[in-house]
Each structure stands twice: as structure tokens, then as C-alpha cells.
Scaffold this motif. Structure first.
Motif, PDB file in Angstrom:
ATOM      1  N   ASN A   1     -26.205  -6.184  24.411  1.00 13.41           N
ATOM      2  CA  ASN A   1     -26.336  -7.602  24.090  1.00 13.41           C
ATOM      3  C   ASN A   1     -27.079  -8.343  25.187  1.00 13.41           C
ATOM      4  OD1 ASN A   1     -24.298  -9.071  25.869  1.00 13.41           O
ATOM      5  ND2 ASN A   1     -22.999  -7.501  24.925  1.00 13.41           N
TER       6      ASN A   1
ATOM      7  N   TYR B   1     -25.050  -9.973  28.323  1.00 14.74           N
ATOM      8  CA  TYR B   1     -24.723  -9.049  29.419  1.00 14.74           C
ATOM      9  C   TYR B   1     -25.978  -8.744  30.248  1.00 14.74           C
ATOM     10  CZ  TYR B   1     -23.045  -4.663  31.617  1.00 14.74           C
ATOM     11  OH  TYR B   1     -22.705  -3.657  32.497  1.00 14.74           O
TER      12      TYR B   1
ATOM     13  N   HIS C   1     -20.462   2.811  25.641  1.00 15.80           N
ATOM     14  CA  HIS C   1     -19.416   2.709  26.651  1.00 15.80           C
ATOM     15  C   HIS C   1     -19.098   1.247  26.908  1.00 15.80           C
ATOM     16  CE1 HIS C   1     -19.463   6.963  27.894  1.00 15.80           C
ATOM     17  NE2 HIS C   1     -20.710   6.899  27.444  1.00 15.80           N
ATOM     18  N   GLN C   2     -17.815   0.916  26.864  1.00 17.41           N
ATOM     19  CA  GLN C   2     -17.346  -0.418  27.221  1.00 17.41           C
ATOM     20  C   GLN C   2     -16.993  -0.366  28.699  1.00 17.41           C
ATOM     21  OE1 GLN C   2     -14.224  -1.938  24.752  1.00 17.41           O
ATOM     22  NE2 GLN C   2     -13.869  -3.695  26.073  1.00 17.41           N
TER      23      GLN C   2
ATOM     24  N   GLY D   1     -15.375  -6.220  29.911  1.00 13.29           N
ATOM     25  CA  GLY D   1     -14.875  -6.976  28.771  1.00 13.29           C
ATOM     26  C   GLY D   1     -15.413  -6.456  27.456  1.00 13.29           C
ATOM     27  N   ARG D   2     -14.942  -7.058  26.377  1.00 15.73           N
ATOM     28  CA  ARG D   2     -15.302  -6.601  25.027  1.00 15.73           C
ATOM     29  C   ARG D   2     -16.803  -6.554  24.773  1.00 15.73           C
ATOM     30  NH1 ARG D   2     -13.422  -9.885  20.474  1.00 15.73           N
ATOM     31  NH2 ARG D   2     -13.661 -11.533  21.984  1.00 15.73           N
ATOM     32  N   THR D   3     -17.558  -7.452  25.402  1.00 13.93           N
ATOM     33  CA  THR D   3     -19.000  -7.513  25.139  1.00 13.93           C
ATOM     34  C   THR D   3     -19.826  -6.788  26.196  1.00 13.93           C
ATOM     35  OG1 THR D   3     -19.225  -9.606  26.319  1.00 13.93           O
ATOM     36  CG2 THR D   3     -18.743  -9.724  23.949  1.00 13.93           C
TER      37      THR D   3
ATOM     38  N   LEU E   1     -21.116  -3.755  26.942  1.00 14.09           N
ATOM     39  CA  LEU E   1     -21.343  -2.473  26.279  1.00 14.09           C
ATOM     40  C   LEU E   1     -22.702  -1.920  26.672  1.00 14.09           C
ATOM     41  CD1 LEU E   1     -20.190  -3.631  22.736  1.00 14.09           C
ATOM     42  CD2 LEU E   1     -18.828  -2.366  24.404  1.00 14.09           C
TER      43      LEU E   1
END
Length: 113
Positions: free
Chosen positions: A41, A44, A78-79, A82-84, A86
């Protein structure tokens, strides 16, 4: 053909190598870079380019590119926070094949200094 949009935060040196490749390939990894980390994203990627690349090299850039989904399906997402937060972890030896699976050009969507 289905593609996945990815982002990569880069400093000026890596950006110059991408430009030298005609905006169509990522450079080989250096020995101390065993993994290529594209992120899933823009938010990030922006955080890394603005907060890390600027501090490390004086400038940071957010790039966007498309990769064939069929190629990316072999890698796990891979995380890493936090949730976003990635990213894909693509081994350095696979970067040439990644480049063959790029669709279109690598583009700069933001810059920071």
C-alpha cells in the motif's frame, strides 16, 4: 492478465538505477540486501520514504509498479507491523524474474526531501 499494484520506497541511488534501466526493471540486490521488499500500500511506502529514506540519504521517493498476479502467487504476503504494514519478501536471486513479470513502467508517485 491480472496484475497486482505494488509500491516501493527508494532513496536517490536506487531511483537512479531504475531510471538508468528505462523505468522498466529493479536493479540487482547488493550482497547485504538478500531480500527485495515491495509493499502492498502507498501509505506504508510513503512512511518509509518520508521517515527513513530522507533521513538516510537526503531524499525519499515512492514508486508504483504492476506485477503479474500469477508470478506473485508463489510468495506469501508478510504482515510486519500493523494491519496495513504488508510486504512481499522476494529473494534477491528472483529479482530478474520479477522484472520479467513487470507490466508497464515503474513510476514515481511522491518525493520527499
Amino acid at each position: 492478465m491480472e496484475t497486482v499494484t505494488l509500491w516501493r520506497p527508494v532513496g536517490p541511488e536506487e531511483l537512479a538505477l531504475v531510471e538508468a534501466a528505462g523505468w522498466s526493471a529493479w536493479p540487482p540486490r547488493l550482497p547485504e540486501q538478500p531480500i527485495f521488499y515491495p509493499v502492498l500500500n502507498e501509505e506504508y511506502a510513503t512512511k518509509i520514504a518520508r521517515d527513513w529514506n530522507v533521513r538516510a540519504s537526503g531524499a525519499g521517493f515512492v514508486t508504483r509498479f504492476e506485477v503479474r498476479k500469477a508470478y506473485l502467487d508463489r510468495y506469501e504476503v508478510h504482515q510486519v507491523g500493523g494491519r496495513t504494514i504488508l510486504e512481499y519478501w522476494i529473494p534477491a536471486e528472483d529479482v530478474d524474474e520479477l522484472n520479467r513479470n513487470l507490466v508497464g513502467q515503474i513510476t514515481v508517485v511522491a518525493s520527499f526531501s
